[in-house]
Design an enzyme around this catalytic site. Structure first.
Site, PDB file in Angstrom:
ATOM      1  N   ASP A 136      47.599  91.792  30.344  1.00  0.00           N
ATOM      2  CA  ASP A 136      47.841  90.949  29.166  1.00  0.00           C
ATOM      3  C   ASP A 136      47.118  89.604  29.280  1.00  0.00           C
ATOM      4  OD1 ASP A 136      49.340  92.700  27.743  1.00  0.00           O
ATOM      5  OD2 ASP A 136      51.244  91.651  27.922  1.00  0.00           O
ATOM      6  N   ASP A 195      55.062  94.171  40.402  1.00  0.00           N
ATOM      7  CA  ASP A 195      54.481  92.971  39.809  1.00  0.00           C
ATOM      8  C   ASP A 195      53.178  92.637  40.525  1.00  0.00           C
ATOM      9  OD1 ASP A 195      56.458  92.727  37.953  1.00  0.00           O
ATOM     10  OD2 ASP A 195      57.541  91.111  38.959  1.00  0.00           O
ATOM     11  N   ASP A 197      52.057  90.339  42.343  1.00  0.00           N
ATOM     12  CA  ASP A 197      52.012  89.789  43.699  1.00  0.00           C
ATOM     13  C   ASP A 197      52.682  90.699  44.721  1.00  0.00           C
ATOM     14  OD1 ASP A 197      54.355  89.083  42.212  1.00  0.00           O
ATOM     15  OD2 ASP A 197      54.988  87.821  43.884  1.00  0.00           O
ATOM     16  N   ASP A 289      64.442  93.919  32.927  1.00  0.00           N
ATOM     17  CA  ASP A 289      64.761  94.826  34.027  1.00  0.00           C
ATOM     18  C   ASP A 289      66.271  95.037  34.156  1.00  0.00           C
ATOM     19  OD1 ASP A 289      65.150  92.209  34.747  1.00  0.00           O
ATOM     20  OD2 ASP A 289      63.725  92.216  36.400  1.00  0.00           O
TER      21      ASP A 289
END
Length: 532
Positions: A136, A195, A197, A289
């Site tokens: 995105d 994610d 990281d 989530d």
């Protein structure tokens, strides 16, 4: 007449004015103190003590459960069926389930290579795994870099898909939802999420997927986070202590007793059937989530937490990034509680015991009471009792309970026992933002759906000089935080008042807590990133 001069008239007048103002203020305070201030403060103390007891009982209960789980060795492999997926000569690789790996990204210049590389390095039959990068990014340069990285791995034979969309509707939830619509996803049985990281070990799927394959009632397998930068600064050490308790105790208790806990949004594997039955991703709160986890649980799906499976991740190391993250993590659950509490009450698929756990323990005590009591009691009400000595606070309320809670929290990170005092004052400062976020979420006020992606530094600071530039760009709005400074002044005033007039020696705590608010209010917390 000679005695009356301008030099004598002005000081006497000002002095009289000062005396009059002081007298009037004292008179007003005396008039409202007994009938108004004392009763209100006494009610506040009682409410805070009740909330403290609620939190205390919850922490002790979880401590007992963890002790029993450890004593009897109730590991997930013993509670559920688990065995390695075996090769089948006739079926070949088709004996292995098809796995989709999703990596949502947004301008992740510093970490995109690490996350994509780790996902592409997962050990699994190459024709039974699809890596999906959901980008995105609004920075064209970053977008090009991510796409080139995907092409590089594709040239090595990795089945990797680079997906973009023309808007950011729904933020992360919107990206994940859009990613599930692609035709190739229909052939997948499970979806692993990381994610930008996060860096899973190569054997991640081998250790998690068997739980889903052999136990059709399990909808989610959640792994633990391992922090690669916990020693970067004092702020990351404090975060490690809080999050280690979350993973060591809260997640483990939820998994071993109720088969329910909040999905952490990453480092987990979902059964796609469970995800779809729950209604898929929704962007109605900033904790998509947790939203998905609650809805899936209400459909009867069970969750498993694997504390032995750890995935490398990065803690926010700048105070600005951490504040934004904590706002989202406190505002979102409170807002989700507001939206779902009646839906949970009316649900007929889960037991009453599980409803009580989700509503009372998971949401009310941990996501609302814990934030509010930490700031309101220890940073507002308790200091106020110094100014109003008529209001009594029992020692068990401000010494025994917080002491036991602190000791129980230390279980998660024994290496940081010597930092407990720092952790206490740090958590109290951050409770200010968590309380504000919680109230915003409950009232659904402004900023309720604010989403700021947590900044990741990756290797950005490595190789750079540790000394700040001679002429750093200093912006007051970026380094000074006036709310923290205001609370610090309030605590400092209460501390001095107690030092001169008090009898409880609260000033020892008040001065230390005031210093913590000043340090963070002046921006001296976390890693300082020099401006280019």
């Amino acid at each position: 007449m000679d005695r009356i001069t301008s030099t004598t008239i002005i000081p006497d007048t000002l002095g009289g004015a000062r005396d009059d103002i002081a007298t009037q203020m004292g008179f007003i305070w005396g008039q409202i103190k007994a009938p108004l201030i004392v009763p209100l403060l006494q009610v506040a103390v009682v409410l805070c003590l009740i909330m403290s007891l609620m939190l205390f009982i919850e922490r002790v209960y979880m401590g007992v459960v963890i002790a029993l789980v450890t004593l009897f060795g109730r590991k997930p492999e013993k509670r559920y069926k688990w065995e390695p997926i075996k090769d089948d000569l006739e079926l070949g690789n088709s004996a292995y389930p098809m796995v989709l790996v999703q990596i949502p990204m947004f301008n992740e210049r510093e970490v995109y290579q690490l996350s994509i590389g780790a996902a592409c390095g997962l050990s699994w039959p190459s024709d039974r795994i699809i890596i999906q990068v959901l980008d995105d990014s609004t920075d064209p340069t970053v977008k090009d870099l991510v796409e080139l990285e995907c092409q590089r791995w594709a040239s090595k034979g990795i089945n990797i898909k680079y997906e973009i969309r023309d808007n950011r509707n729904g933020y992360k939830a919107g990206a994940l939802k859009e990613g599930m619509k692609h035709s190739y996803v229909k052939h997948c049985d499970f979806v692993a999420m990381f994610d930008a990281d996060f860096q899973p070990e190569p054997d991640f799927l081998w250790r998690t997927i068997p739980f889903l394959v052999h136990n059709p009632e399990i909808g989610l397998v959640q792994a633990r986070w391992k922090f690669v930068n916990s020693d970067e600064c004092m702020m990351t050490r404090m975060q490690e202590m809080s999050l280690n308790y979350h993973f060591t105790v809260e997640q483990e208790v939820g998994s071993s007793t109720y088969a329910f806990f909040g999905f952490n949004g990453t480092a987990g594997v979902w059964r796609i059937a469970a995800l779809n039955e729950a209604g898929g991703w929704k962007d109605r709160t900033t904790v998509e989530d947790m939203d998905l986890a609650v809805r899936a649980s209400l459909k009867g799906w069970k969750f498993v937490y694997l504390g032995d499976v750890q995935v490398k991740s990065e803690l926010p190391s700048t105070f600005k990034a951490f504040r934004y993250q904590q706002h989202r993590w406190s505002c979102g659950p409170a807002n989700l509680f507001r939206k779902m509490v009646m839906e949970i009450v009316r649900n007929k698929k889960v037991t009453l015991w599980k409803k009580v756990h989700v509503i009372y323990s998971f949401f009310f005590v941990r996501k609302i009471v814990a934030h509010i009591i930490t700031f309101v009691f220890y940073c507002v009400v308790l200091p106020a009792t110094v100014l109003v000595p008529e209001v009594h606070v029992p020692k068990w309320g401000y010494i025994l309970i917080p002491l036991i809670i602190t000791i129980l929290n230390a279980v998660g990170t024994p290496r940081s026992l010597h930092l407990l005092v720092f952790w206490i004052v740090f958590e109290n400062v951050m409770a200010l933002h968590r309380t504000k976020g919680t109230i915003i979420g409950l009232l659904e006020a402004s900023r309720v759906n604010e989403w700021v992606v947590t900044e990741k530094l990756g290797d950005a600071l490595k190789g750079k000089a540790t000394k700040a530039p001679k002429k750093p760009r200093f912006k007051i709005g970026e380094r000074l935080h006036f709310v923290e400074l205001g609370v610090g002044l309030y605590l400092l005033f209460c501390g001095f008042y107690d030092l001169f007039f008090g009898k409880n020696h609260f000033f020892l705590y008040l001065f230390i807590q005031a210093v913590a608010f000043f340090i963070m209010g002046l921006g001296y917390a976390g890693t300082f990133v020099p401006n280019p």
